[in-house]
Scaffold this active site. Structure first.
Site, mmCIF file in Angstrom:
data_model
loop_
_atom_site.group_PDB
_atom_site.id
_atom_site.type_symbol
_atom_site.label_atom_id
_atom_site.label_comp_id
_atom_site.label_asym_id
_atom_site.label_seq_id
_atom_site.Cartn_x
_atom_site.Cartn_y
_atom_site.Cartn_z
ATOM 1 N N THR A 76 34.383 14.434 52.267
ATOM 2 C CA THR A 76 33.248 15.137 51.641
ATOM 3 C C THR A 76 33.655 16.557 51.240
ATOM 4 O O THR A 76 33.132 17.092 50.257
ATOM 5 C CB THR A 76 32.009 15.193 52.566
ATOM 6 O OG1 THR A 76 32.317 15.935 53.744
ATOM 7 C CG2 THR A 76 31.529 13.808 52.939
ATOM 8 N N ASN A 77 34.559 17.165 51.977
ATOM 9 C CA ASN A 77 35.032 18.499 51.565
ATOM 10 C C ASN A 77 35.870 18.405 50.292
ATOM 11 O O ASN A 77 35.807 19.292 49.437
ATOM 12 C CB ASN A 77 35.816 19.170 52.689
ATOM 13 C CG ASN A 77 34.885 19.823 53.687
ATOM 14 O OD1 ASN A 77 34.263 20.839 53.383
ATOM 15 N ND2 ASN A 77 34.761 19.228 54.861
ATOM 16 N N ASN A 136 42.608 25.943 55.985
ATOM 17 C CA ASN A 136 41.948 24.854 56.697
ATOM 18 C C ASN A 136 40.459 25.169 56.813
ATOM 19 O O ASN A 136 40.085 26.333 56.958
ATOM 20 C CB ASN A 136 42.552 24.742 58.104
ATOM 21 C CG ASN A 136 41.888 23.664 58.951
ATOM 22 O OD1 ASN A 136 41.715 22.522 58.508
ATOM 23 N ND2 ASN A 136 41.511 24.009 60.175
ATOM 24 N N LEU A 190 50.110 20.304 61.766
ATOM 25 C CA LEU A 190 51.432 20.258 61.137
ATOM 26 C C LEU A 190 52.452 21.098 61.902
ATOM 27 O O LEU A 190 52.125 22.160 62.433
ATOM 28 C CB LEU A 190 51.333 20.753 59.691
ATOM 29 C CG LEU A 190 50.606 19.796 58.739
ATOM 30 C CD1 LEU A 190 50.271 20.491 57.432
ATOM 31 C CD2 LEU A 190 51.422 18.526 58.506
ATOM 32 N N HIS A 207 37.362 24.557 59.289
ATOM 33 C CA HIS A 207 37.072 24.134 60.656
ATOM 34 C C HIS A 207 35.552 24.180 60.875
ATOM 35 O O HIS A 207 34.914 25.178 60.520
ATOM 36 C CB HIS A 207 37.781 25.051 61.662
ATOM 37 C CG HIS A 207 37.563 24.603 63.071
ATOM 38 N ND1 HIS A 207 38.221 23.507 63.608
ATOM 39 C CD2 HIS A 207 36.734 25.062 64.040
ATOM 40 C CE1 HIS A 207 37.802 23.326 64.851
ATOM 41 N NE2 HIS A 207 36.908 24.250 65.140
ATOM 42 N N MET A 210 43.488 15.576 59.911
ATOM 43 C CA MET A 210 43.360 15.545 61.378
ATOM 44 C C MET A 210 44.695 15.658 62.119
ATOM 45 O O MET A 210 44.791 15.254 63.270
ATOM 46 C CB MET A 210 42.613 14.268 61.791
ATOM 47 C CG MET A 210 41.198 14.223 61.276
ATOM 48 S SD MET A 210 40.246 15.704 61.728
ATOM 49 C CE MET A 210 38.645 15.325 61.027
HETATM 50 C C1 GAR Z 1 34.828 18.268 58.462
HETATM 51 O O1 GAR Z 1 33.694 18.623 59.204
HETATM 52 C C2 GAR Z 1 35.978 19.228 58.738
HETATM 53 O O2 GAR Z 1 35.553 20.543 58.917
HETATM 54 C C3 GAR Z 1 36.511 18.658 60.034
HETATM 55 O O3 GAR Z 1 36.429 17.271 59.884
HETATM 56 C C4 GAR Z 1 35.397 16.932 58.955
HETATM 57 C C5 GAR Z 1 36.016 16.114 57.844
HETATM 58 O O4 GAR Z 1 35.055 15.652 56.945
HETATM 59 N N1 GAR Z 1 37.844 19.124 60.256
HETATM 60 C C6 GAR Z 1 38.336 19.356 61.469
HETATM 61 O O5 GAR Z 1 37.707 19.161 62.494
HETATM 62 C C7 GAR Z 1 39.749 19.907 61.499
HETATM 63 N N2 GAR Z 1 40.008 20.564 62.741
HETATM 64 P P1 GAR Z 1 35.403 15.231 55.440
HETATM 65 O O6 GAR Z 1 36.577 14.239 55.491
HETATM 66 O O7 GAR Z 1 34.152 14.534 54.988
HETATM 67 O O8 GAR Z 1 35.704 16.443 54.645
#
Ligand code: GAR
Length: 208
Positions: free
Chosen positions: A13-14, A108, A94, A110, A91
């Site tokens: 979604t991001n 990133n 690196l 978060h 996830m």
């Molecule tokens: C998002 O909430 C992002 O901030 C988080 O995972 C989700 C991914 O959603 N990322 C982390 O926790 C990284 N430490 P998405 O695939 O729909 O963008």
């Protein structure tokens, strides 16, 4: 025009927020040139394909350890001539062979207000579970540069979001995405592409 390479692992979604921002002209002086997924079949790949954005799959499970995986990612980033690397729901932490090759070029998103609820083991829904368990009344999202330590690089942008009575991790995650992540991530990408983020004494300063 900067080449933006987006790294994903799941729903994306991001990534979609970045695609939408690119289409509506919010992202200036940059374009998403490639999407790299750590998982085959990630829905994020479909989102990229729908927009004719080139994709690569580099599955984590095909590599013995984090170092060899990171080397494969590094090779791909070099081949793609990445100017900016965006971890958008990526996830995997690196190895420094990547972070040291691209200092202040990897960002990133978060889903919490760093330095709360971050670091190793804090990812995806787990972050929101921990925030609710603790009982915080405000959470939010952070966009930061990526360095050798998990979630510890210079903070570029943060946005606070209220926690409400009865929130479940899923409800809080959705609110934080809608109100914070999908806004501050595209904004940061655009600022970076316009060279409006400066590093002063190890901290990020935004010159809007
Ligand atoms: C998002 O909430 C992002 O901030 C988080 O995972 C989700 C991914 O959603 N990322 C982390 O926790 C990284 N430490 P998405 O695939 O729909 O963008």
């Amino acid at each position: 025009m900067k080449n933006i390479v987006v790294l994903v692992s799941g729903g994306g979604t991001n990534l979609q927020a970045l695609i939408d921002a690119q289409k509506s002209g919010i992202i200036k002086n940059g374009r998403i040139s490639c999407v790299i997924s750590s998982k085959e079949g990630a829905y994020a790949l479909e989102r990229a394909a729908n927009e004719n954005i080139p994709t690569r799959v580099i599955p984590r499970k095909e590599y013995a350890d984090n170092k060899s995986y990171s080397k494969a990612i590094l090779d791909a980033l070099n081949e793609e001539k990445a100017d900016l690397i965006v971890l958008a729901g990526f996830m995997i932490i690196l190895d420094e062979i990547v972070t040291k090759s691209y200092p202040y070029k990897i960002i990133n998103v978060h889903p919490a207000l760093i330095p709360s609820f971050c670091g190793e083991g804090f990812y995806g829904l787990k972050v929101h579970e921990k925030a609710l368990e603790y009982g915080v009344k405000v959470s939010g999202a952070t966009v930061h540069f990526v360095n050798e330590e998990a979630d510890a690089g210079a903070i570029i942008m943060q946005k606070a979001v209220a926690v409400e009575n009865g929130d479940t991790p899923e409800v809080l995650q959705k609110r934080i995405m809608e109100q914070a992540e999908w806004k501050i991530l595209p904004q940061t990408v655009s600022l970076f592409c316009q060279d409006k983020i400066e590093i002063v004494d190890g901290r990020a300063v935004v010159n809007e």
